[in-house]
Each structure stands twice: as structure tokens, then as C-alpha cells.
Design a protein around this motif. Structure first.
Motif, PDB file in Angstrom:
ATOM      1  N   TYR A  15      -7.720   6.711  -3.079  1.00 49.20           N
ATOM      2  CA  TYR A  15      -8.475   5.525  -2.684  1.00 49.20           C
ATOM      3  C   TYR A  15      -8.451   4.454  -3.767  1.00 49.20           C
ATOM      4  O   TYR A  15      -8.273   3.271  -3.479  1.00 49.20           O
ATOM      5  CB  TYR A  15      -9.921   5.897  -2.363  1.00 49.20           C
ATOM      6  CG  TYR A  15     -10.110   6.523  -1.003  1.00 49.20           C
ATOM      7  CD1 TYR A  15     -10.289   7.903  -0.879  1.00 49.20           C
ATOM      8  CD2 TYR A  15     -10.117   5.749   0.145  1.00 49.20           C
ATOM      9  CE1 TYR A  15     -10.462   8.482   0.368  1.00 49.20           C
ATOM     10  CE2 TYR A  15     -10.292   6.323   1.391  1.00 49.20           C
ATOM     11  CZ  TYR A  15     -10.465   7.696   1.494  1.00 49.20           C
ATOM     12  OH  TYR A  15     -10.627   8.263   2.729  1.00 49.20           O
ATOM     13  N   GLN A  16      -8.626   4.882  -4.992  1.00 42.59           N
ATOM     14  CA  GLN A  16      -8.674   3.915  -6.088  1.00 42.59           C
ATOM     15  C   GLN A  16      -7.360   3.142  -6.180  1.00 42.59           C
ATOM     16  O   GLN A  16      -7.361   1.924  -6.352  1.00 42.59           O
ATOM     17  CB  GLN A  16      -8.957   4.645  -7.421  1.00 42.59           C
ATOM     18  CG  GLN A  16      -9.281   3.723  -8.583  1.00 42.59           C
ATOM     19  CD  GLN A  16     -10.586   2.961  -8.409  1.00 42.59           C
ATOM     20  OE1 GLN A  16     -11.528   3.437  -7.778  1.00 42.59           O
ATOM     21  NE2 GLN A  16     -10.627   1.746  -8.937  1.00 42.59           N
TER      22      GLN A  16
ATOM     23  N   VAL B 111      -5.267   2.448  -3.825  1.00 42.14           N
ATOM     24  CA  VAL B 111      -5.150   1.495  -2.723  1.00 42.14           C
ATOM     25  C   VAL B 111      -6.138   0.338  -2.887  1.00 42.14           C
ATOM     26  O   VAL B 111      -5.793  -0.816  -2.617  1.00 42.14           O
ATOM     27  CB  VAL B 111      -5.333   2.198  -1.371  1.00 42.14           C
ATOM     28  CG1 VAL B 111      -5.322   1.205  -0.230  1.00 42.14           C
ATOM     29  CG2 VAL B 111      -4.232   3.228  -1.175  1.00 42.14           C
ATOM     30  N   VAL B 112      -7.354   0.627  -3.324  1.00 44.91           N
ATOM     31  CA  VAL B 112      -8.342  -0.440  -3.559  1.00 44.91           C
ATOM     32  C   VAL B 112      -7.756  -1.453  -4.546  1.00 44.91           C
ATOM     33  O   VAL B 112      -7.833  -2.671  -4.338  1.00 44.91           O
ATOM     34  CB  VAL B 112      -9.677   0.133  -4.079  1.00 44.91           C
ATOM     35  CG1 VAL B 112     -10.558  -0.958  -4.665  1.00 44.91           C
ATOM     36  CG2 VAL B 112     -10.427   0.834  -2.961  1.00 44.91           C
TER      37      VAL B 112
ATOM     38  N   VAL C  73       0.841  -1.201   0.000  1.00 40.12           N
ATOM     39  CA  VAL C  73       0.000   0.000   0.000  1.00 40.12           C
ATOM     40  C   VAL C  73       0.873   1.246   0.000  1.00 40.12           C
ATOM     41  O   VAL C  73       0.614   2.200  -0.740  1.00 40.12           O
ATOM     42  CB  VAL C  73      -0.953  -0.019   1.215  1.00 40.12           C
ATOM     43  CG1 VAL C  73      -1.624   1.324   1.400  1.00 40.12           C
ATOM     44  CG2 VAL C  73      -2.000  -1.112   1.055  1.00 40.12           C
TER      45      VAL C  73
END
Lengths: 320, 195
Positions: B175-176, B178-179, B128
């Protein structure tokens, strides 16, 4: 919320996750409607939450380690004076990311404490209360809510620090014991649940009713049956702490369960005898053999040993 | 000496149950919160457990005035739901490790990760972190300002001289990334578990 042309469900979920941080009542209502339109959306939202958690742990290990929380469990956020100062600091910070030793435990607030069979422990809880755990006991706690404890299984005495503004609540399934500052013993063994109030007063609650209890009172309930009240001298309560278990018309299956927890050996009862009532005391010291066979002998029953387990059944009191 | 049977107690009236303003609101919004939990794919039983937990947690807090009470309750429900899911995941992982390790002499069972879990956690964190390092520093900073420092989007936009939607695009990007990284990690872990 305006749907972006061609935005995937995942992107929409992320957008909702971001907006909900500052959202008022109406936006939450809209979010509920968005979720309900398609069951897959909930999983996409979970992925956004996981990402949120991971980003916090990965990029900001020192900042993320603070345990100050709001009432709703959200971490208390520190406001910096200069936005620009932050940007400068963070840009350097991202380049020197320290890998935290574990994702677990730095940003999560829930934790458990458990004892092995026969092991007793005393804990100082975060709020200043004390919990004394009997064997085979598991408590679920939450740093965000230091005055709430779940008794998942087993037995404990809680000596609750007085705080009228913040009641202390012990939960067991759909039952709760609320207390402002007092001492009580509570046991949960499958469907069996009992409270002994040693000092002060507590309130027992369930969906279908509630009852206030004061020092000297005992409440016992099995599953969803009506609770039964009784009385005893507070000095005889939580007998497991002194290795002396006292009973009044208790089914011997209860005694077997208590011996199991306190001695750390499995004690079972022939099902046909389980409901047999017992009044008296049982010494539950380190000698399991003496405790179990002594107890069986009192009832004219036999205690048969199988390895490290004992079974109480019909038969001559003297062991073969 | 006979035990006294508890007399039939009346069901607590709503007024009695709600000794705090928020508890009263919880009673009134019970159906909506159950509906929310169900929409978040909790079973009916889980939803009712969650509501019970909300009652308990509210009771242990002082009930001061809250700006948007319904939002507050939904937020609290969401946090408890996420916490539970995370705990369940960890417990399942730990119980598997517990059984595999056959460590009969381990007496205390804290909510501490097993060595296997700690390793996976470190690797996840590293992956991450690597994904974040690929993002423009400004994106990560905006995330920090919004998420950690709690500065509202409008304020960040004003201070940086860009639009709110530009802020939202940065956040979306973080966020994207990490997702996607997590989806890859999950895929890798599944592969690892195959014999």
C-alpha cells in the motif's frame, strides 16, 4: 490497536485499512475514535482506499473484473484450494502485467445514463425491469444494487419486474418510491416531483411521512410542501410516451417543463403567468412550433420564439 | 374536479420503518453512522444523504442474519462514501472535458471516460503497475491472497509459516508503495494543468 513507534499517519491509516477488512463491531468503534482524534487522518485513509483500488485494477485485471458482490457492496471473493498454487501463478503474473484499457468501469459499480433534450430511450435494467427515459433525463445506477435507481433529473416510466423479496426503489433527493412489481411514471424537475401509478402499487416516502399509492393515483409535490393526491385514467398517464400531455389544474410552468423535456427545445413562461392553472391536452409531437404556439393559443397567450427557445407570455395569440 | 390534498400522515414509527432486521439496526445506529460520516470529513448534508442511501440500498437486499451487524453497516457506509467520492471525481473530470470538447452532437452520456481521462487512467495504471513490479513477488502475492482471494491474515500466516505481523508488514509495504506512486502522479497531473 497498538500504535507502532514512529508510525506515520499514513502508515497508521494503511494499517487500519488492512485490519478493517476483517474487523468486528469493536474495531470499527475504535477506528471511529482514531479518525476523530485528527481531521487529517481521514485523508490518509482515503489515500489508502485509492491505493487499494489502484492495486486491484493494476495487478489483477481479470480477477478484478468480476461483478459478484456481497450485500454490502464488497466484491465476492473466490477462494482457491491451494495457497502455494496461487503464489506460483501470481509470481509469474506480476512479471507480465497487462495494462487494462481503463481504470474506470472495471472495478467501480456506479454508473449513469442520460438523455439529451428531446431524446427518448428505453433501457433494459440489470434486474430485468425496463426504464423508458424522456429527454433531459439522468439516472444514476449501481451494479452492486440493481434494484435501486436515482432519478437525478427528468422523467421516466419504470416497468418493474415483480420480486417481492427485493423491492425496487427509485430515489429523488430525500424522497423514495418503493415498488415490488408494477409500472409508474416519475418526474423530477428541480423542486417539482410527481408520480403517476399506471399499474400495481407503490409507496412514496420522505423523512416526514409516507403514503401508499395504487393504480390510477397521482402524487405531486413541490420541494418540501405537503404532497397533493389526484386521480387519472392509467391510459392517459405518461402521456409523453404518446406525444399527448394531459393536465388537470396544473400550473403552466409544469407544462412548459414537460414540453422542454419532450420536444427538446427550451420553453419558458413569463413568471407572472407561471402559476396559471391549465386543464386539457397538449400534442407534443415532432413539430415544436405547432405544440408550443397551439398551447399558448388555447390560453389566449402568445408564444414568442427566440432562436431555438420559446417564451409564453401575455399578448395576442396570433404570432407577429 | 378538485385534487384531494393528502391528509397529514403520521411520521413512520420505527417499527414500521424497519421491516428488516438490518433496517431496524440502521434506525438505532443512525447517530453513530452520521458521526462516522462526519469523521470521514463528509458535511452534515452529505452524511444525511449517505444515511438515506443506506436505507434504500438495504431495502433492496434480503435481510438475512449477519454476524457483526454494526461492522456490516459501517463497512457499507464506508463503501458508499468511497464510491461517491470516486464518482464525483470522475464527473468533475468529465464535465470539464464536456465543456472543453464542446461536443454538441454527443447525445448519450454514459459513465465512460473521455479520451483525456482514459489516457490519465492508463498512465496511472502503468505507474502503479511499475511500482508493484519493484516489490518482492511475495508481497504482491500476499496482497492477492488477502485482498482478492479473501483469505484471513491468520490463515495466510499459517500456510506460509510466518507471523501475522509479518503478513501485515508485507501489506503495509504494498500500500505504501502505491500511495507514494499516486502522490507523484497527482503532482505530475497538477503540473500538466498549469498553463
Amino acid at each position: 490497536m497498538t500504535e507502532t513507534e514512529g508510525a506515520t499517519i499514513q502508515q497508521q491509516a494503511i494499517a487500519w485499512h488492512v485490519r478493517l477488512r476483517e474487523a468486528g463491531d469493536e474495531e470499527w468503534d475504535s477506528f471511529l475514535l482514531w479518525l476523530e482524534a485528527d481531521p487529517a487522518r481521514s485523508a490518509a485513509f482515503d489515500a489508502a482506499s485509492r491505493a487499494d483500488h489502484a492495486i486491484e485494477a493494476a495487478a489483477f485485471p481479470s480477477g478484478a473484473a468480476n461483478d459478484d458482490r456481497h450485500e454490502d457492496g464488497r466484491r465476492k471473493l473466490k477462494l482457491h484450494r491451494s495457497v502455494w498454487g496461487i503464489l506460483a501463478a501470481t509470481a509469474a503474473g506480476v512479471a507480465a502485467l497487462a495494462v487494462a484499457p481503463s481504470l474506470l468501469g472495471t472495478v467501480d459499480s456506479r454508473y449513469e445514463i442520460a438523455t439529451a433534450p428531446g431524446q427518448q430511450r428505453t433501457l433494459a435494467l440489470e434486474d430485468g425491469s425496463v426504464a423508458r427515459l424522456n429527454g433531459s433525463t439522468r439516472l444514476v445506477l449501481d451494479h452492486a444494487y440493481p434494484r435501486a435507481v436515482e432519478l437525478a433529473a427528468g422523467e421516466a416510466v419504470f416497468e418493474v419486474r415483480h420480486d417481492a423479496a427485493h423491492p425496487f426503489v427509485v430515489t429523488a433527493g430525500n424522497q423514495s418510491v418503493t415498488d415490488v412489481g408494477t409500472a409508474f411514471n416519475v418526474v423530477r424537475d428541480g423542486p417539482r416531483f410527481a408520480i403517476e401509478v399506471i399499474e400495481g402499487a407503490v409507496r412514496y416516502e420522505r423523512r416526514d411521512g409516507a403514503v401508499a399509492l395504487s393504480a390510477g393515483q397521482i402524487l405531486a409535490v413541490r420541494g418540501s410542501e405537503r404532497p397533493v393526491l389526484d386521480r387519472a385514467q392509467p391510459r392517459t398517464m405518461a402521456g409523453w410516451r404518446r406525444g399527448q400531455l394531459s393536465y388537470r389544474s396544473a400550473p403552466i410552468s409544469n407544462v412548459a417543463g414537460d414540453l422542454t423535456r419532450s420536444l427538446g427545445v427550451e420553453v419558458s413562461v413569463d413568471p407572472s403567468l407561471a402559476a396559471m392553472p391549465f386543464t386539457g391536452s397538449v400534442r407534443a409531437g415532432k413539430d415544436a412550433e405547432a405544440a408550443v404556439s397551439g398551447f399558448a393559443a388555447t390560453l389566449g397567450l402568445r408564444a414568442r420564439r427566440q432562436g431555438n427557445s420559446w417564451r409564453i407570455e401575455r399578448g395576442p395569440a396570433t404570432s407577429g | 374536479m378538485t385534487a384531494q390534498r393528502a391528509r397529514a400522515r403520521p411520521i413512520i414509527s420505527q417499527a414500521e420503518a424497519a421491516h428488516g432486521g438490518l433496517e431496524a439496526l440502521l434506525v438505532t445506529n443512525r447517530a453513530a453512522l452520521i458521526r462516522y460520516a462526519r469523521a470521514r470529513q463528509a458535511s452534515q448534508e452529505e452524511a444525511e444523504d449517505l444515511l438515506q442511501e443506506l436505507f434504500v440500498k438495504l431495502r433492496t437486499q434480503p435481510s438475512g442474519p449477519v454476524a457483526s451487524p454494526r461492522a456490516y453497516l459501517y463497512r457499507m457506509a464506508e463503501n458508499l462514501l468511497t464510491d461517491r467520492r470516486r464518482s464525483e471525481g470522475r464527473r468533475r473530470g468529465r464535465e470539464e472535458a464536456w465543456v472543453c470538447a464542446q461536443s454538441g452532437d454527443t447525445l448519450d452520456r454514459y459513465d465512460a471516460p473521455s479520451p483525456e481521462q482514459a489516457l490519465i487512467a492508463r498512465e496511472t495504471l502503468a505507474t502503479v503497475a511499475a511500482a508493484l513490479a519493484l516489490l518482492p513477488p511475495r508481497t504482491v502475492s500476499i496482497f492477492r491472497l488477502y485482498r482478492i482471494d479473501g483469505i484471513p491474515r491468520k490463515q495466510i500466516a499459517l500456510d506460509l509459516g510466518i507471523s501475522v505481523s509479518a503478513i501485515e508488514k508485507h501489506l503495509q509495504r504494498a500500500y505504501q508503495a502505491v500511495v507514494e506512486a499516486q502522490a507523484r502522479i497527482d503532482g505530475d497531473n497538477l503540473e500538466r494543468q498549469r498553463p
